[in-house]
Design a protein around this motif. Structure first.
Motif, PDB file in Angstrom:
ATOM      1  N   LYS A 145      -9.447   6.170 -14.619  1.00 56.85           N
ATOM      2  CA  LYS A 145     -10.106   5.092 -15.376  1.00 56.85           C
ATOM      3  C   LYS A 145      -9.533   3.730 -15.014  1.00 56.85           C
ATOM      4  O   LYS A 145      -9.933   3.141 -14.030  1.00 56.85           O
ATOM      5  N   ASP A 146      -8.615   3.247 -15.758  1.00 55.83           N
ATOM      6  CA  ASP A 146      -8.166   1.863 -15.648  1.00 55.83           C
ATOM      7  C   ASP A 146      -7.064   1.711 -14.609  1.00 55.83           C
ATOM      8  O   ASP A 146      -5.902   1.510 -14.949  1.00 55.83           O
ATOM      9  N   TYR A 147      -7.452   1.784 -13.352  1.00 55.89           N
ATOM     10  CA  TYR A 147      -6.481   1.620 -12.288  1.00 55.89           C
ATOM     11  C   TYR A 147      -5.974   0.179 -12.258  1.00 55.89           C
ATOM     12  O   TYR A 147      -6.613  -0.743 -12.788  1.00 55.89           O
ATOM     13  N   THR A 148      -4.848  -0.022 -11.620  1.00 56.79           N
ATOM     14  CA  THR A 148      -4.183  -1.316 -11.643  1.00 56.79           C
ATOM     15  C   THR A 148      -4.796  -2.329 -10.689  1.00 56.79           C
ATOM     16  O   THR A 148      -4.942  -3.508 -11.018  1.00 56.79           O
ATOM     17  N   TYR A 149      -5.132  -1.883  -9.492  1.00 63.18           N
ATOM     18  CA  TYR A 149      -5.604  -2.801  -8.451  1.00 63.18           C
ATOM     19  C   TYR A 149      -7.086  -2.583  -8.179  1.00 63.18           C
ATOM     20  O   TYR A 149      -7.538  -1.444  -8.022  1.00 63.18           O
ATOM     21  N   TRP A 150      -7.820  -3.688  -8.100  1.00 65.95           N
ATOM     22  CA  TRP A 150      -9.269  -3.626  -7.932  1.00 65.95           C
ATOM     23  C   TRP A 150      -9.749  -4.616  -6.872  1.00 65.95           C
ATOM     24  O   TRP A 150      -9.182  -5.706  -6.726  1.00 65.95           O
ATOM     25  N   LYS A 208     -24.400  -0.966 -18.296  1.00 67.49           N
ATOM     26  CA  LYS A 208     -23.773   0.349 -18.409  1.00 67.49           C
ATOM     27  C   LYS A 208     -22.272   0.250 -18.230  1.00 67.49           C
ATOM     28  O   LYS A 208     -21.761  -0.723 -17.679  1.00 67.49           O
ATOM     29  N   GLU A 209     -21.586   1.274 -18.707  1.00 66.45           N
ATOM     30  CA  GLU A 209     -20.146   1.313 -18.541  1.00 66.45           C
ATOM     31  C   GLU A 209     -19.787   1.666 -17.102  1.00 66.45           C
ATOM     32  O   GLU A 209     -20.552   2.339 -16.397  1.00 66.45           O
ATOM     33  N   ARG A 210     -18.608   1.252 -16.708  1.00 66.35           N
ATOM     34  CA  ARG A 210     -18.119   1.612 -15.394  1.00 66.35           C
ATOM     35  C   ARG A 210     -17.856   3.119 -15.351  1.00 66.35           C
ATOM     36  O   ARG A 210     -17.382   3.708 -16.325  1.00 66.35           O
ATOM     37  N   GLU A 211     -18.181   3.742 -14.232  1.00 69.21           N
ATOM     38  CA  GLU A 211     -17.937   5.186 -14.081  1.00 69.21           C
ATOM     39  C   GLU A 211     -17.272   5.477 -12.747  1.00 69.21           C
ATOM     40  O   GLU A 211     -17.489   4.771 -11.761  1.00 69.21           O
ATOM     41  N   GLY A 212     -16.466   6.513 -12.765  1.00 72.47           N
ATOM     42  CA  GLY A 212     -15.793   6.914 -11.547  1.00 72.47           C
ATOM     43  C   GLY A 212     -16.722   7.695 -10.632  1.00 72.47           C
ATOM     44  O   GLY A 212     -17.490   8.536 -11.101  1.00 72.47           O
ATOM     45  N   VAL A 213     -16.642   7.423  -9.355  1.00 74.92           N
ATOM     46  CA  VAL A 213     -17.466   8.095  -8.361  1.00 74.92           C
ATOM     47  C   VAL A 213     -16.665   9.140  -7.592  1.00 74.92           C
ATOM     48  O   VAL A 213     -17.114  10.276  -7.402  1.00 74.92           O
ATOM     49  N   ALA A 214     -15.472   8.773  -7.158  1.00 78.15           N
ATOM     50  CA  ALA A 214     -14.645   9.693  -6.381  1.00 78.15           C
ATOM     51  C   ALA A 214     -13.214   9.175  -6.348  1.00 78.15           C
ATOM     52  O   ALA A 214     -12.970   7.974  -6.438  1.00 78.15           O
ATOM     53  N   ARG A 215     -12.279  10.118  -6.180  1.00 81.73           N
ATOM     54  CA  ARG A 215     -10.864   9.781  -6.128  1.00 81.73           C
ATOM     55  C   ARG A 215     -10.216  10.561  -5.001  1.00 81.73           C
ATOM     56  O   ARG A 215     -10.580  11.701  -4.727  1.00 81.73           O
ATOM     57  N   ILE A 216      -9.213   9.938  -4.379  1.00 81.67           N
ATOM     58  CA  ILE A 216      -8.456  10.619  -3.336  1.00 81.67           C
ATOM     59  C   ILE A 216      -6.987  10.277  -3.492  1.00 81.67           C
ATOM     60  O   ILE A 216      -6.631   9.134  -3.797  1.00 81.67           O
ATOM     61  N   TYR A 217      -6.131  11.286  -3.315  1.00 82.74           N
ATOM     62  CA  TYR A 217      -4.701  11.057  -3.363  1.00 82.74           C
ATOM     63  C   TYR A 217      -4.231  10.670  -1.967  1.00 82.74           C
ATOM     64  O   TYR A 217      -4.506  11.369  -1.001  1.00 82.74           O
ATOM     65  N   THR A 218      -3.479   9.585  -1.885  1.00 89.82           N
ATOM     66  CA  THR A 218      -3.122   9.023  -0.580  1.00 89.82           C
ATOM     67  C   THR A 218      -2.135   9.891   0.177  1.00 89.82           C
ATOM     68  O   THR A 218      -2.083   9.831   1.401  1.00 89.82           O
ATOM     69  N   GLY A 219      -1.354  10.694  -0.527  1.00 92.58           N
ATOM     70  CA  GLY A 219      -0.363  11.526   0.138  1.00 92.58           C
ATOM     71  C   GLY A 219      -0.964  12.775   0.749  1.00 92.58           C
ATOM     72  O   GLY A 219      -0.984  12.936   1.970  1.00 92.58           O
ATOM     73  N   THR A 259       0.810  -1.217   0.000  1.00 98.94           N
ATOM     74  CA  THR A 259       0.000   0.000   0.000  1.00 98.94           C
ATOM     75  C   THR A 259       0.844   1.269   0.000  1.00 98.94           C
ATOM     76  O   THR A 259       0.376   2.321  -0.418  1.00 98.94           O
ATOM     77  N   HIS A 260       2.103   1.176   0.440  1.00103.21           N
ATOM     78  CA  HIS A 260       2.967   2.357   0.465  1.00103.21           C
ATOM     79  C   HIS A 260       3.271   2.854  -0.945  1.00103.21           C
ATOM     80  O   HIS A 260       3.674   4.002  -1.136  1.00103.21           O
ATOM     81  N   MET A 261       3.064   1.998  -1.949  1.00102.15           N
ATOM     82  CA  MET A 261       3.315   2.383  -3.333  1.00102.15           C
ATOM     83  C   MET A 261       2.103   3.077  -3.966  1.00102.15           C
ATOM     84  O   MET A 261       2.189   3.622  -5.060  1.00102.15           O
ATOM     85  N   THR A 262       0.995   3.084  -3.266  1.00102.17           N
ATOM     86  CA  THR A 262      -0.237   3.628  -3.834  1.00102.17           C
ATOM     87  C   THR A 262      -0.195   5.146  -3.877  1.00102.17           C
ATOM     88  O   THR A 262       0.086   5.785  -2.875  1.00102.17           O
ATOM     89  N   HIS A 263      -0.505   5.710  -5.022  1.00103.94           N
ATOM     90  CA  HIS A 263      -0.520   7.164  -5.184  1.00103.94           C
ATOM     91  C   HIS A 263      -1.935   7.718  -5.055  1.00103.94           C
ATOM     92  O   HIS A 263      -2.122   8.849  -4.600  1.00103.94           O
ATOM     93  N   CYS A 264      -2.910   6.937  -5.443  1.00105.46           N
ATOM     94  CA  CYS A 264      -4.288   7.376  -5.327  1.00105.46           C
ATOM     95  C   CYS A 264      -5.191   6.163  -5.172  1.00105.46           C
ATOM     96  O   CYS A 264      -4.800   5.035  -5.480  1.00105.46           O
ATOM     97  N   MET A 265      -6.391   6.401  -4.688  1.00102.14           N
ATOM     98  CA  MET A 265      -7.420   5.375  -4.595  1.00102.14           C
ATOM     99  C   MET A 265      -8.737   5.976  -5.045  1.00102.14           C
ATOM    100  O   MET A 265      -8.927   7.199  -4.993  1.00102.14           O
ATOM    101  N   GLY A 266      -9.630   5.105  -5.479  1.00 97.37           N
ATOM    102  CA  GLY A 266     -10.898   5.631  -5.960  1.00 97.37           C
ATOM    103  C   GLY A 266     -12.023   4.643  -5.813  1.00 97.37           C
ATOM    104  O   GLY A 266     -11.805   3.457  -5.558  1.00 97.37           O
TER     105      GLY A 266
END
Length: 124
Positions: free
Chosen positions: A109-114, A43-54, A28-35
């Motif tokens: 959009k296409d984040y790495t970890y889900w 329907k297509e996937r849509e973003g709801v909210a994002r937060i920067y971990t730092g 988790t220390h490598m994570t720059h953002c989460m959403g």
């Protein structure tokens, strides 16, 4: 690798509230953002909210502003999504995601970890 596990979904009547949680583990220390993202059937996937971990800066698409609140408990490595005044159109599978790449964070959009997702159903 980062592992994500969502919880807190369920069935609620229109106008109700829910709070989703996403427990993270691994690198988790490598994570720059989460959403938070959601996908309704057909329907297509849509973003709801994002937060920067730092620095904790948040972002909401215009369509999500006002009823959703994203927050991060760094000590417990848990991401939250508060949802108020829920509507039937909020019914969807909600996913937590994390990203370590700065540019990819910005695309929202296409984040790495889900995570595996948690179902939210809002009845009228």
């Amino acid at each position: 690798q980062v592992q994500l596990v969502e919880s807190g979904g369920g069935s609620v009547q229109a106008g109700g509230s829910l709070r989703l949680a996403c427990a993270s583990s691994g690198d988790t220390h490598m994570t720059h953002c989460m959403g938070w993202f959601r996908q309704a059937p057909g329907k297509e996937r849509e973003g709801v909210a994002r937060i920067y971990t730092g620095h904790g800066n948040t972002f909401y698409p215009d369509s999500m502003k006002g009823r959703f609140t994203i927050s991060l408990d760094n000590a417990n490595k848990t991401l939250y999504l508060g949802m108020n005044s829920l509507k039937p159109e909020d019914t969807a599978m909600y996913y937590c995601a994390a990203e370590s790449d700065v540019w990819r964070c910005a695309t929202f959009k296409d984040y790495t970890y889900w995570g595996q997702g948690t179902q939210v159903t809002v009845s009228s």
